[in-house]
Design a protein around this motif. Sequence first.
Motif, PDB file in Angstrom:
ATOM      1  N   PRO A   1      39.482 -77.230  21.003  1.00 26.37           N
ATOM      2  CA  PRO A   1      40.244 -75.971  21.031  1.00 26.37           C
ATOM      3  C   PRO A   1      39.740 -75.038  22.125  1.00 26.37           C
ATOM      4  O   PRO A   1      38.540 -74.918  22.342  1.00 26.37           O
ATOM      5  CB  PRO A   1      39.997 -75.375  19.634  1.00 26.37           C
ATOM      6  CG  PRO A   1      38.742 -76.018  19.144  1.00 26.37           C
ATOM      7  CD  PRO A   1      38.719 -77.382  19.751  1.00 26.37           C
ATOM      8  N   ASP A   2      40.662 -74.412  22.824  1.00 28.97           N
ATOM      9  CA  ASP A   2      40.341 -73.453  23.878  1.00 28.97           C
ATOM     10  C   ASP A   2      40.565 -72.050  23.337  1.00 28.97           C
ATOM     11  O   ASP A   2      41.693 -71.658  23.039  1.00 28.97           O
ATOM     12  CB  ASP A   2      41.224 -73.701  25.105  1.00 28.97           C
ATOM     13  CG  ASP A   2      40.803 -72.856  26.308  1.00 28.97           C
ATOM     14  OD1 ASP A   2      40.087 -71.857  26.109  1.00 28.97           O
ATOM     15  OD2 ASP A   2      41.190 -73.205  27.431  1.00 28.97           O
TER      16      ASP A   2
ATOM     17  N   GLU B   1      49.043 -73.390  19.131  1.00 29.18           N
ATOM     18  CA  GLU B   1      49.339 -73.492  17.702  1.00 29.18           C
ATOM     19  C   GLU B   1      48.733 -74.752  17.093  1.00 29.18           C
ATOM     20  O   GLU B   1      48.337 -74.763  15.928  1.00 29.18           O
ATOM     21  CB  GLU B   1      50.854 -73.487  17.492  1.00 29.18           C
ATOM     22  CG  GLU B   1      51.263 -73.439  16.019  1.00 29.18           C
ATOM     23  CD  GLU B   1      52.763 -73.283  15.847  1.00 29.18           C
ATOM     24  OE1 GLU B   1      53.233 -73.394  14.706  1.00 29.18           O
ATOM     25  OE2 GLU B   1      53.461 -73.047  16.859  1.00 29.18           O
ATOM     26  N   TRP B   2      48.655 -75.831  17.894  1.00 31.86           N
ATOM     27  CA  TRP B   2      48.136 -77.104  17.402  1.00 31.86           C
ATOM     28  C   TRP B   2      47.101 -77.661  18.375  1.00 31.86           C
ATOM     29  O   TRP B   2      47.161 -77.405  19.575  1.00 31.86           O
ATOM     30  CB  TRP B   2      49.269 -78.144  17.266  1.00 31.86           C
ATOM     31  CG  TRP B   2      50.343 -77.745  16.307  1.00 31.86           C
ATOM     32  CD1 TRP B   2      51.553 -77.175  16.598  1.00 31.86           C
ATOM     33  CD2 TRP B   2      50.302 -77.881  14.883  1.00 31.86           C
ATOM     34  NE1 TRP B   2      52.263 -76.949  15.470  1.00 31.86           N
ATOM     35  CE2 TRP B   2      51.532 -77.370  14.378  1.00 31.86           C
ATOM     36  CE3 TRP B   2      49.363 -78.381  13.980  1.00 31.86           C
ATOM     37  CZ2 TRP B   2      51.826 -77.352  13.031  1.00 31.86           C
ATOM     38  CZ3 TRP B   2      49.665 -78.367  12.631  1.00 31.86           C
ATOM     39  CH2 TRP B   2      50.878 -77.849  12.168  1.00 31.86           C
ATOM     40  N   LEU B   3      46.160 -78.428  17.824  1.00 34.42           N
ATOM     41  CA  LEU B   3      45.259 -79.197  18.672  1.00 34.42           C
ATOM     42  C   LEU B   3      46.006 -80.413  19.225  1.00 34.42           C
ATOM     43  O   LEU B   3      47.121 -80.726  18.798  1.00 34.42           O
ATOM     44  CB  LEU B   3      44.039 -79.661  17.866  1.00 34.42           C
ATOM     45  CG  LEU B   3      43.134 -78.566  17.298  1.00 34.42           C
ATOM     46  CD1 LEU B   3      41.997 -79.192  16.498  1.00 34.42           C
ATOM     47  CD2 LEU B   3      42.572 -77.701  18.414  1.00 34.42           C
TER      48      LEU B   3
END
Length: 328
Positions: free
Chosen positions: A260-261, A267-269
């Motif tokens: 994740p950034d 909204e989603w990985l």
Amino acid sequence: MNKETKFLSVKDLVVEFASDGEIVHAVNGVSMELERGETLGLVGETGAGKTTIAKAILRILPDVGCKIRGGEVCLEGEDLLKLHENDMRKIRGNKISMIFQDPMTALNPVQRIGEQIAEVVKLHNDEHINPEKRAKEMLEIVGIPAERYYEYPHQFSGGMKQRVVIAIALACNPDLLLADEPTTALDVTIQAQVLDLIGDLRKKYNTSMLLITHDLGVVAQVCDSVAVIYAGNIIEYGTKEQIFDHPSHPYTKGLFGAIPDMNEDEEWLHPIEGLPPDPTNLPPGCAFAPRCNHAGEVCLKGPIGIAKTADGHDCRCCRLDEIAREEE
């Protein structure tokens, strides 16, 4: 490779397990090098063969159902795979030590922790060194008061147990440290403390380290170079800067894409689709091809060799140029 100029050189290592009449192809021709005082990170999914590589270097694989089918593991030019077991015992704990993944199972629950450290010193040092004194010194070095020498593992927290395991591994000042996910069982705060401790001790003793981890953040903090492992082989290999700044293999890009950034509104990985291949039935070409969005017919026709990327690091992909053009 010039094994005479490298502290550790692994060349074409092949390890197989026999299970229920089937052959598990755990390690499939791994080659890598490590200079004295440097840290190499082995990164990949569970089951990729990372721990098997480390155990093969130390020669502590199971005697039953497991075979090192080929390759070399040279430490300062000496092939460890050719040594008699009596000679190998002198190297374990002395020249090479290992931090195992789970401190709960690495320690003997019915033996005092100080005695477990002292046992290593007795086995691998000369008689002029006092094992108890050395064990207490090691406890202090890893941040545990020496008076806790007489306590049992159940009296320590998870982080403290891991410090004890590190003390055992470093008690004889090894030249090479194999660290198998040493912070996986720890919370984030204790993980940072343990990583700082390992880093400080490594610098103090100029110890080389092979670090096995799933965590690219740990790699960024600790490692000098990185080998990405998939289906028992290295698919990308280079310095930390090369791998982090210019990941080239679709699998490596997938690993970074799954992180994740915090600066992006996502909204989603973006996990890698599918599952790792069955090690008893590896595909004839690229093992990652069934999960790769860039795979073509050429990826399925046979073994994939190592290619050089634009910045000079190694990548096991036959479509590097095409993928680069597609992503422009």
